[in-house]
Design a protein around this motif. Structure first.
Motif, PDB file in Angstrom:
ATOM      1  N   GLU A  57     -86.320  61.531-104.087  1.00 34.01           N
ATOM      2  CA  GLU A  57     -85.272  62.492-104.473  1.00 34.01           C
ATOM      3  C   GLU A  57     -85.116  62.539-105.992  1.00 34.01           C
ATOM      4  N   CYS A  58     -85.113  61.366-106.588  1.00 33.87           N
ATOM      5  CA  CYS A  58     -84.922  61.292-108.039  1.00 33.87           C
ATOM      6  C   CYS A  58     -86.137  61.829-108.796  1.00 33.87           C
ATOM      7  N   VAL A  59     -87.328  61.538-108.299  1.00 35.63           N
ATOM      8  CA  VAL A  59     -88.551  62.057-108.924  1.00 35.63           C
ATOM      9  C   VAL A  59     -88.552  63.586-108.868  1.00 35.63           C
ATOM     10  N   GLU A  60     -88.165  64.136-107.724  1.00 36.34           N
ATOM     11  CA  GLU A  60     -88.113  65.599-107.593  1.00 36.34           C
ATOM     12  C   GLU A  60     -87.105  66.187-108.571  1.00 36.34           C
ATOM     13  N   TRP A  61     -85.983  65.485-108.785  1.00 39.18           N
ATOM     14  CA  TRP A  61     -84.994  65.951-109.763  1.00 39.18           C
ATOM     15  C   TRP A  61     -85.596  65.959-111.164  1.00 39.18           C
ATOM     16  N   GLN A  86     -97.325  58.732-105.192  1.00 38.24           N
ATOM     17  CA  GLN A  86     -98.564  59.116-105.882  1.00 38.24           C
ATOM     18  C   GLN A  86     -99.579  59.729-104.929  1.00 38.24           C
ATOM     19  N   GLN A  87     -99.733  59.121-103.775  1.00 40.97           N
ATOM     20  CA  GLN A  87    -100.805  59.535-102.866  1.00 40.97           C
ATOM     21  C   GLN A  87    -100.418  60.692-101.954  1.00 40.97           C
ATOM     22  N   ASP A  94     -96.656  68.769-107.197  1.00 44.86           N
ATOM     23  CA  ASP A  94     -97.315  69.319-108.391  1.00 44.86           C
ATOM     24  C   ASP A  94     -98.393  68.334-108.828  1.00 44.86           C
ATOM     25  N   GLY A  95     -99.621  68.657-108.532  1.00 46.42           N
ATOM     26  CA  GLY A  95    -100.738  67.763-108.831  1.00 46.42           C
ATOM     27  C   GLY A  95    -100.976  67.538-110.306  1.00 46.42           C
ATOM     28  N   SER A  96    -100.323  68.330-111.164  1.00 47.15           N
ATOM     29  CA  SER A  96    -100.520  68.166-112.613  1.00 47.15           C
ATOM     30  C   SER A  96     -99.540  67.168-113.222  1.00 47.15           C
TER      31      SER A  96
END
Length: 274
Positions: A57-61, A86-87, A94-96
């Motif tokens: 959730e935090c990473v998406e934010w 990561q995987q 978003d792969g970038s």
């Protein structure tokens, strides 16, 4: 003017500020966005699935705020969530973009500190139970023997400003004694929690002088600097304005009061409801 694309730094609470402090000292030119998920801290006792969901959730934010690079400056999140994010999640989100942790940079160089090839790890329950450090260290230094001790009381001591009190001595001494009892050959102790550097004076009282005590802040900062040098496709996206913004999912007043101790200077945060 270049679009604002800060480097995200995440922790379940305040501990990651000890890492951010070293990162900013090493790389002051970049913009940074710090998030402490204090409302749901501590992560240490929580299940793998819960830590993964919270961290995701935090990473998406962070991604929504324009971050192309996020550092999980939290050992528990790095141990329980990083690999899955990561995987499984990054390719869909978003792969970038990139998400990095604190375990890999530490395990890559931990062998430089030991002469006996026996090291001790002090961490939260979650970090110790994940076995992430023995697994990762074995990849780089298969001859090193790793001993672990969970110190679940240390984070609450730090977060409640009890880290410098006489009462803290009992818990610090107890876990160091438990760790060192596992082997007489331990010559290096890794503080595998970003809160623990605030206990360093207490820790030194109970650790023999001949032993090395390793904190992660400078290690992670050096590793990030190296990463940005090697990955120009990521580095070129990171904006450089020297701006640092702080967010917390709990009380901003509490966060600001505590954070100043970890970060070493006054902090002004904004509340975030996830």
């Amino acid at each position: 003017m270049k679009e604002y694309q800060p480097i995200g730094v995440f922790d379940s609470g305040y501990g990651g500020l000890t890492v951010l402090k070293e990162i900013v000292a090493k790389l002051p030119e970049y913009d940074y966005l710090y998030l402490g998920d204090n409302a749901r801290a501590p992560y240490g006792p929580r299940s793998f699935e819960t830590v993964y969901q919270y961290t995701l959730e935090c990473v998406e934010w962070f991604f929504k705020q324009g971050c192309s690079l996020v550092v999980l400056a939290c050992n528990t999140a790095s141990a329980k969530a990083l690999r899955t994010i990561q995987q499984n999640d990054l390719p869909k989100l978003d792969g970038s973009k990139r998400v990095l942790g604190v375990i890999r940079p530490t395990t890559e160089i931990i062998g430089n500190f030991t002469k006996t090839n026996e090291i001790g790890i002090l961490g939260t329950n979650g970090t110790v139970q994940s076995n992430s450090y023995p697994i990762e260290i074995a990849k780089f230094y298969p001859d090193i023997k790793v001993h672990q001790e969970a110190a679940p009381t240390w984070v609450p001591l730090v977060e409640n400003n009890e880290y410098d009190t006489p009462g803290a001595d009992y818990f610090v001494e107890k876990h160091i004694r438990n760790l060192l009892a596992q082997s007489q050959n331990i010559d290096t102790i890794l503080l595998a929690c970003t809160h623990y550097p605030l206990l360093i004076d207490k820790i030194k009282k109970y650790v023999p002088e001949k032993l090395s005590i390793v904190s992660q802040g400078k290690i992670v900062a050096d590793s990030l600097s190296d990463y940005l040098e090697r990955h120009s496709e990521i580095e070129s996206k990171c904006s450089k304005g020297g701006k640092i913004s702080f967010y917390t999912t709990d009380s901003t007043q509490d966060f600001d009061n505590h954070a100043a101790v970890f970060f070493g200077k006054p902090v002004k945060s904004t509340h975030l409801h996830l």
